[in-house]
Design a protein around this motif. Structure first.
Motif, PDB file in Angstrom:
ATOM      1  N   TYR A   1       0.797  -0.838  -0.093  1.00  0.00           N
ATOM      2  CA  TYR A   1      -0.251   0.038  -0.183  1.00  0.00           C
ATOM      3  C   TYR A   1       1.030   1.410   0.303  1.00  0.00           C
TER       4      TYR A   1
ATOM      5  N   THR B   1       1.123   5.159  -1.724  1.00  0.00           N
ATOM      6  CA  THR B   1       0.836   7.045  -1.896  1.00  0.00           C
ATOM      7  C   THR B   1       1.911   7.992  -2.111  1.00  0.00           C
TER       8      THR B   1
ATOM      9  N   LYS C   1       3.871   4.426   2.788  1.00  0.00           N
ATOM     10  CA  LYS C   1       4.848   3.486   2.384  1.00  0.00           C
ATOM     11  C   LYS C   1       4.175   1.990   3.325  1.00  0.00           C
TER      12      LYS C   1
ATOM     13  N   GLU D   1      -2.367   9.236   5.213  1.00  0.00           N
ATOM     14  CA  GLU D   1      -2.606   8.707   4.195  1.00  0.00           C
ATOM     15  C   GLU D   1      -2.299   7.058   4.938  1.00  0.00           C
TER      16      GLU D   1
ATOM     17  N   MET E   1      -5.074   4.313   3.589  1.00  0.00           N
ATOM     18  CA  MET E   1      -4.880   3.551   2.114  1.00  0.00           C
ATOM     19  C   MET E   1      -5.437   2.532   2.077  1.00  0.00           C
TER      20      MET E   1
END
Length: 451
Positions: free
Chosen positions: A366, A368, A387, A440, A444
């Motif tokens: 995962y 972004t 991440k 974030e 995710m």
């Protein structure tokens, strides 16, 4: 048999001082010898002065950002002399703290080199011998210079804090975290910075996507990074240093800094003579309890070349005291250690990188990458990365990797969750803190890759 001391510690860095202080506080008779300055690599020529230089180097970018936010002011020139004076005053203060900690706990100190004579005896530089029931080796490590013509013209991370003046341009050789951190520092302080690294990508051993983004951002900021490049020779040319590189380049620099590896400080310590085994780099070989093959001799910190981080040396020192003096055999847990690398942009990492995890088991990734609000508003194009590497079988988060301002602060807290064995669903259940970059990590929903 009676001894002068219950414990003799060689080395006044983080690991040695912690072990000496805690043991002495328990009533153990302790002595410590240090040939240089108290505080070791971290306090005197590592983490502390480096982080202060990182702070100093970041202000140049803040001025531009402030103007973008409506503040009307101009930056003056950076005064290296003023900063350096304050820096060394702070290091002197911290060294005094270390000395006082030892003195207030009753540790007898010797400001000189010590070397081994036998399993229970050390010899000081003045020729006197001291005996101890237990001896703890905590001499740390040092940067090494490569073997090439003219290498003596260069400096290492030890000397960079003592420059009389900042160079106009500098070549930094190496691709590890020390090289990359100082490339960011020098660039931020206004020095034209070039970095050569012989490998295909900087920061070997870290997650590939993470190190790729950091390298890209370093280049975007204006650091001249040359991968697959090393140097062949150097020589003095006027006030400059002439450097010939493996890619055929011949260039002149004011300073050349080598950040090409470190070695344990075990040379001429008499360790071989007393039967202490060492590895090929000179690192002291120890078991899970930091004990060498000689029962009375233990070793902690960088001299063992296990995990060369200050908090790890401190934990090893504490575990040594638990094992030897408190009757509580304690192993040091070297798994899932959160780490910050103060590159610009900063890295926070804990656990396995994507490539390492994929070799062990099927995983989901995962991730972004985006422009954070603060920098984006200021017109900067810098990107950050969040991440998670997740086990398909157990859903545990095997690794967390962050490239962002403040990544070191974030990873300390993420490290608690990963160390506890949190699953991806545990992260998902946590409500986001908005608006932040770190939100974030918990928002995710779909993997970007699966192996």
């Amino acid at each position: 048999m009676s001894f002068d001391y219950d414990l003799f510690v060689i080395g006044g860095g983080s690991g040695g001082v912690r072990a000496a202080r805690v043991a002495a506080a328990d009533g153990v008779k302790v002595a410590l010898a240090e040939e240089d300055r108290y505080g070791g690599t971290c306090v005197i020529r590592g983490c502390v002065p480096k982080k202060l230089m990182v702070f100093a180097s970041e202000y140049s970018g803040m001025v531009d950002d402030a103007r973008a936010y409506g503040w009307d002011f101009q930056a003056g020139d950076f005064d290296w002399s003023s900063f350096k004076t304050k820096l060394h005053a702070e290091l002197d203060r911290l060294e005094g703290v270390y000395r006082n900690i030892l003195a207030s706990n009753g540790v007898e100190t010797f400001d000189q080199r010590a070397r081994m004579v036998d399993a229970h005896t050390v010899e000081l530089a003045d020729g006197s011998k001291k005996t101890a029931k237990h001896i703890l080796l905590a001499m740390g490590g040092r940067p090494v210079m490569p073997d090439l013509p003219g290498a003596e013209l260069g400096i290492t991370s030890n000397e960079i804090f003592h420059l009389d003046k900042l160079p106009e341009d500098i070549l930094i050789i190496g691709g590890g975290y020390i090289a990359c951190e100082f490339a960011g520092i020098m660039h931020g302080l206004g020095v034209k910075t070039t970095q050569y690294y012989r490998g295909a990508q900087i920061l070997r051993g870290f997650d590939d996507e993470t190190r790729g983004l950091v390298c890209e951002e370093m280049c975007q900021r204006g650091i001249d990074v040359h991968l697959g490049t090393n140097i062949l020779e150097m020589c003095k040319e006027g006030d400059k240093i002439w450097v010939k590189a493996t890619n055929g380049d011949e260039r002149l620099f004011d300073q050349v800094m080598f950040a090409t590896g470190r070695r344990p400080n075990t040379d001429n310590m008499g360790l071989e003579d007393v039967g202490v085994a060492m590895g090929r780099k000179g690192e002291v070989t120890v078991d899970d309890y930091s004990q060498t093959g000689v029962p009375s001799i233990f070793a902690v910190g960088d001299v063992t070349d296990r995990v060369n981080l200050t908090p790890v040396a401190i934990r090893e020192g504490m575990a040594f005291v638990e094992t030897v003096f408190r009757g509580n055999p304690t192993k040091v847990d070297h798994e899932l250690i959160p780490t910050a690398i103060f590159t610009q942009p900063e890295i926070g990492t804990v656990g396995l990188g994507e490539e390492e995890a994929a070799e062990q088991e099927p995983i989901e990734v995962y991730a972004t990458s985006f422009k954070p609000m603060q920098q984006s508003f200021a017109g900067r194009a810098e990107r950050v990365l969040m991440k998670l590497v997740v086990s398909k079988a157990t859903r545990k988060v095997l690794g967390c990797h962050i490239v962002a301002p403040g990544a070191g602060e974030m990873i300390q807290l993420a490290g608690v969750a990963v160390k506890m064995g949190a699953t991806k669903e545990d992260f998902d259940r946590t409500v986001a803190v908005h608006p932040t970059m770190s939100e974030e990590i918990v928002t995710m929903k779909a993997p970007v890759r699966s192996t």
